[in-house]
Design a protein around this motif. Structure first.
Motif, PDB file in Angstrom:
ATOM      1  N   SER A  94       0.838  -1.190   0.000  1.00 40.93           N
ATOM      2  CA  SER A  94       0.000   0.000   0.000  1.00 40.93           C
ATOM      3  C   SER A  94       0.875   1.243   0.000  1.00 40.93           C
ATOM      4  O   SER A  94       2.038   1.209   0.404  1.00 40.93           O
ATOM      5  N   LEU A  95       0.304   2.353  -0.467  1.00 39.35           N
ATOM      6  CA  LEU A  95       1.030   3.619  -0.449  1.00 39.35           C
ATOM      7  C   LEU A  95       1.411   3.984   0.979  1.00 39.35           C
ATOM      8  O   LEU A  95       2.510   4.477   1.235  1.00 39.35           O
ATOM      9  N   TYR A  96       0.509   3.738   1.924  1.00 37.76           N
ATOM     10  CA  TYR A  96       0.784   4.060   3.328  1.00 37.76           C
ATOM     11  C   TYR A  96       2.032   3.313   3.814  1.00 37.76           C
ATOM     12  O   TYR A  96       2.929   3.900   4.432  1.00 37.76           O
ATOM     13  N   ASP A  97       2.093   2.007   3.529  1.00 42.34           N
ATOM     14  CA  ASP A  97       3.249   1.208   3.947  1.00 42.34           C
ATOM     15  C   ASP A  97       4.535   1.726   3.312  1.00 42.34           C
ATOM     16  O   ASP A  97       5.571   1.826   3.977  1.00 42.34           O
ATOM     17  N   ASP A  98       4.476   2.053   2.016  1.00 42.16           N
ATOM     18  CA  ASP A  98       5.667   2.514   1.316  1.00 42.16           C
ATOM     19  C   ASP A  98       6.156   3.853   1.861  1.00 42.16           C
ATOM     20  O   ASP A  98       7.351   4.073   2.025  1.00 42.16           O
ATOM     21  N   LEU A  99       5.231   4.758   2.137  1.00 41.68           N
ATOM     22  CA  LEU A  99       5.615   6.058   2.671  1.00 41.68           C
ATOM     23  C   LEU A  99       6.217   5.926   4.065  1.00 41.68           C
ATOM     24  O   LEU A  99       7.212   6.578   4.393  1.00 41.68           O
ATOM     25  N   ARG A 100       5.622   5.094   4.882  1.00 41.91           N
ATOM     26  CA  ARG A 100       6.143   4.896   6.231  1.00 41.91           C
ATOM     27  C   ARG A 100       7.537   4.279   6.193  1.00 41.91           C
ATOM     28  O   ARG A 100       8.440   4.693   6.925  1.00 41.91           O
ATOM     29  N   ARG A 101       7.727   3.306   5.290  1.00 42.51           N
ATOM     30  CA  ARG A 101       9.025   2.652   5.156  1.00 42.51           C
ATOM     31  C   ARG A 101      10.090   3.642   4.665  1.00 42.51           C
ATOM     32  O   ARG A 101      11.266   3.530   5.020  1.00 42.51           O
ATOM     33  N   ALA A 102       9.674   4.617   3.867  1.00 42.80           N
ATOM     34  CA  ALA A 102      10.602   5.608   3.333  1.00 42.80           C
ATOM     35  C   ALA A 102      10.791   6.799   4.263  1.00 42.80           C
ATOM     36  O   ALA A 102      11.500   7.746   3.925  1.00 42.80           O
ATOM     37  N   GLY A 103      10.154   6.764   5.443  1.00 43.40           N
ATOM     38  CA  GLY A 103      10.298   7.859   6.397  1.00 43.40           C
ATOM     39  C   GLY A 103       9.596   9.127   5.978  1.00 43.40           C
ATOM     40  O   GLY A 103       9.991  10.232   6.378  1.00 43.40           O
ATOM     41  N   GLN A 104       8.507   9.014   5.186  1.00 41.18           N
ATOM     42  CA  GLN A 104       7.810  10.178   4.658  1.00 41.18           C
ATOM     43  C   GLN A 104       6.659  10.656   5.544  1.00 41.18           C
ATOM     44  O   GLN A 104       5.906  11.535   5.141  1.00 41.18           O
ATOM     45  N   ASP A 105       6.494  10.060   6.735  1.00 41.81           N
ATOM     46  CA  ASP A 105       5.492  10.513   7.704  1.00 41.81           C
ATOM     47  C   ASP A 105       4.094  10.589   7.082  1.00 41.81           C
ATOM     48  O   ASP A 105       3.502  11.662   6.978  1.00 41.81           O
ATOM     49  N   PRO A 106       3.532   9.436   6.656  1.00 42.82           N
ATOM     50  CA  PRO A 106       2.217   9.465   6.002  1.00 42.82           C
ATOM     51  C   PRO A 106       1.098   9.863   6.957  1.00 42.82           C
ATOM     52  O   PRO A 106       1.143   9.572   8.155  1.00 42.82           O
ATOM     53  N   ALA A 107       0.111  10.538   6.418  1.00 49.45           N
ATOM     54  CA  ALA A 107      -1.091  10.891   7.170  1.00 49.45           C
ATOM     55  C   ALA A 107      -2.273  10.784   6.220  1.00 49.45           C
ATOM     56  O   ALA A 107      -2.116  10.891   4.994  1.00 49.45           O
ATOM     57  N   THR A 108      -3.450  10.571   6.781  1.00 50.24           N
ATOM     58  CA  THR A 108      -4.641  10.340   5.966  1.00 50.24           C
ATOM     59  C   THR A 108      -5.803  11.176   6.469  1.00 50.24           C
ATOM     60  O   THR A 108      -6.037  11.261   7.673  1.00 50.24           O
ATOM     61  N   ARG A 109      -6.523  11.781   5.536  1.00 49.05           N
ATOM     62  CA  ARG A 109      -7.809  12.412   5.842  1.00 49.05           C
ATOM     63  C   ARG A 109      -8.888  11.603   5.138  1.00 49.05           C
ATOM     64  O   ARG A 109      -8.854  11.463   3.916  1.00 49.05           O
ATOM     65  N   VAL A 110      -9.814  11.035   5.893  1.00 44.41           N
ATOM     66  CA  VAL A 110     -10.908  10.266   5.299  1.00 44.41           C
ATOM     67  C   VAL A 110     -11.983  11.254   4.847  1.00 44.41           C
ATOM     68  O   VAL A 110     -12.585  11.943   5.667  1.00 44.41           O
ATOM     69  N   LEU A 111     -12.208  11.311   3.548  1.00 48.08           N
ATOM     70  CA  LEU A 111     -13.199  12.232   2.998  1.00 48.08           C
ATOM     71  C   LEU A 111     -14.601  11.645   3.055  1.00 48.08           C
ATOM     72  O   LEU A 111     -15.569  12.379   3.275  1.00 48.08           O
ATOM     73  N   SER A 112     -14.701  10.329   2.851  1.00 51.04           N
ATOM     74  CA  SER A 112     -16.008   9.670   2.949  1.00 51.04           C
ATOM     75  C   SER A 112     -15.796   8.180   3.131  1.00 51.04           C
ATOM     76  O   SER A 112     -14.808   7.612   2.678  1.00 51.04           O
ATOM     77  N   ILE A 113     -16.745   7.547   3.817  1.00 47.19           N
ATOM     78  CA  ILE A 113     -16.761   6.100   3.981  1.00 47.19           C
ATOM     79  C   ILE A 113     -18.213   5.672   4.141  1.00 47.19           C
ATOM     80  O   ILE A 113     -18.961   6.258   4.935  1.00 47.19           O
ATOM     81  N   GLY A 114     -18.634   4.691   3.369  1.00 49.10           N
ATOM     82  CA  GLY A 114     -20.020   4.233   3.452  1.00 49.10           C
ATOM     83  C   GLY A 114     -20.317   3.245   2.339  1.00 49.10           C
ATOM     84  O   GLY A 114     -19.466   2.929   1.511  1.00 49.10           O
ATOM     85  N   THR A 115     -21.533   2.759   2.335  1.00 49.91           N
ATOM     86  CA  THR A 115     -21.930   1.802   1.304  1.00 49.91           C
ATOM     87  C   THR A 115     -22.430   2.534   0.066  1.00 49.91           C
ATOM     88  O   THR A 115     -22.919   3.663   0.141  1.00 49.91           O
ATOM     89  N   ALA A 116     -22.266   1.857  -1.071  1.00 50.96           N
ATOM     90  CA  ALA A 116     -22.731   2.406  -2.342  1.00 50.96           C
ATOM     91  C   ALA A 116     -23.120   1.247  -3.238  1.00 50.96           C
ATOM     92  O   ALA A 116     -22.631   0.121  -3.076  1.00 50.96           O
ATOM     93  N   ALA A 117     -23.992   1.507  -4.188  1.00 52.79           N
ATOM     94  CA  ALA A 117     -24.392   0.479  -5.145  1.00 52.79           C
ATOM     95  C   ALA A 117     -23.306   0.349  -6.209  1.00 52.79           C
ATOM     96  O   ALA A 117     -22.878   1.341  -6.795  1.00 52.79           O
ATOM     97  N   ALA A 118     -22.849  -0.877  -6.440  1.00 44.66           N
ATOM     98  CA  ALA A 118     -21.786  -1.113  -7.412  1.00 44.66           C
ATOM     99  C   ALA A 118     -22.285  -0.806  -8.821  1.00 44.66           C
ATOM    100  O   ALA A 118     -23.319  -1.333  -9.249  1.00 44.66           O
ATOM    101  N   ASP A 119     -21.545   0.052  -9.530  1.00 40.52           N
ATOM    102  CA  ASP A 119     -21.897   0.302 -10.930  1.00 40.52           C
ATOM    103  C   ASP A 119     -21.337  -0.829 -11.792  1.00 40.52           C
ATOM    104  O   ASP A 119     -20.768  -1.805 -11.276  1.00 40.52           O
ATOM    105  N   GLU A 120     -21.471  -0.700 -13.088  1.00 46.58           N
ATOM    106  CA  GLU A 120     -21.070  -1.791 -13.984  1.00 46.58           C
ATOM    107  C   GLU A 120     -19.579  -2.120 -13.855  1.00 46.58           C
ATOM    108  O   GLU A 120     -19.189  -3.293 -13.810  1.00 46.58           O
ATOM    109  N   THR A 121     -18.740  -1.075 -13.754  1.00 44.22           N
ATOM    110  CA  THR A 121     -17.296  -1.303 -13.662  1.00 44.22           C
ATOM    111  C   THR A 121     -16.919  -1.995 -12.364  1.00 44.22           C
ATOM    112  O   THR A 121     -16.204  -3.008 -12.358  1.00 44.22           O
ATOM    113  N   VAL A 122     -17.395  -1.456 -11.242  1.00 45.63           N
ATOM    114  CA  VAL A 122     -17.056  -2.017  -9.930  1.00 45.63           C
ATOM    115  C   VAL A 122     -17.633  -3.418  -9.789  1.00 45.63           C
ATOM    116  O   VAL A 122     -16.961  -4.336  -9.288  1.00 45.63           O
ATOM    117  N   ALA A 123     -18.862  -3.595 -10.227  1.00 40.63           N
ATOM    118  CA  ALA A 123     -19.478  -4.931 -10.147  1.00 40.63           C
ATOM    119  C   ALA A 123     -18.675  -5.942 -10.954  1.00 40.63           C
ATOM    120  O   ALA A 123     -18.484  -7.092 -10.532  1.00 40.63           O
TER     121      ALA A 123
END
Length: 247
Positions: A94-123
């Motif tokens: 993951s990007l998080y793992d790679d940044l942490r391993r490289a000493g880049q001090d990763p941080a995350t802001r969660v913009l949204s989390i929830g359920t959604a109906a899968a469209d054709e691509t995701v399905a």
């Protein structure tokens, strides 16, 4: 803020243009940490006088590094070093793992989390019927305090107890592994496009700035699709490295 004084070793008899020699030595100082993010360079007139070069030569060297995303010109401040580019090997990490391993001090802001109906691509990639409820995440990833990537992911429900708090503190892959998901292989497609107005605002880029894109579907050791991601990275701050082997 004081300017950082660099020592230059220029070979005036070399066929390599002097502007490029200056640019390469500034670039190396950034790479080694002699010039840190936020460091300010001498202005073009002082640098030209000190090196005995013309101002257009210095301006060309500075512009070369601005175009590469290593320097930025700020009105009233001068020329500064921006955040160094994150180089990432293409592995099932993951990007998080790679940044942490490289000493880049990763941080995350969660913009949204929830359920959604899968469209054709995701399905299609998650192998579920269209309209199936899936978990949808949207996060903004930072490295060394600067926005680096906008991450969008879709996952089958019930894989792991994912919450905004958990995703702020830890990477997605780390959370999946902690829940017993054994990821083994992924299909990945890399591309590029211009930033939308929303993406530019979130990533601190100008509208239409180039973004590196990555679409990845990850499978577990039973061949089940466990995660699909569509990510956009600041091209000025991020690159991918690939090792090629002759067969």
């Amino acid at each position: 803020m004081t300017s950082t004084r660099l020592e230059f070793d220029l070979d005036r008899s070399s066929p390599v243009p002097l502007y490029f020699q200056v640019a390469e030595q500034i670039s190396e100082a950034i790479r080694t940490g002699e010039l840190t993010p936020g460091s300010r360079l001498d202005n073009e007139i002082l640098l030209a006088d000190r090196l005995g070069l013309s101002r257009p030569t210095i301006r060309q060297a500075i512009q070369y590094l601005v175009d590469k995303g290593l320097l930025v010109r700020k009105r009233g401040v001068g020329t500064q070093v921006v955040h160094g580019q994150v180089k990432r090997s293409v592995e099932l990490t993951s990007l998080y793992d790679d940044l942490r391993r490289a000493g880049q001090d990763p941080a995350t802001r969660v913009l949204s989390i929830g359920t959604a109906a899968a469209d054709e691509t995701v399905a299609g990639v998650l192998a579920v019927p269209i309209g199936t409820e899936v978990l949808h995440l949207e996060r903004l990833r930072f490295a060394a305090g600067e926005p680096l990537a906008l991450l969008r992911n879709w996952l089958p429900l019930g894989l792991a107890p994912l919450t905004a708090d958990a995703l702020t503190e830890r990477g997605l892959y780390e959370l999946l592994r902690s829940a017993g998901v054994r990821m083994r292989v992924a299909n990945q497609r890399i591309g590029a496009r211009a930033a939308s107005p929303t993406e530019a605002r979130l990533l601190g880029e100008r509208r239409g700035a180039p973004l590196l894109t990555m679409v990845r579907t990850t499978y577990d050791d039973q061949g089940r699709a466990v995660e699909h991601g569509s990510h956009a990275y600041r091209a000025s701050h991020y690159s991918l490295e690939v090792t090629l082997i002759e067969r």
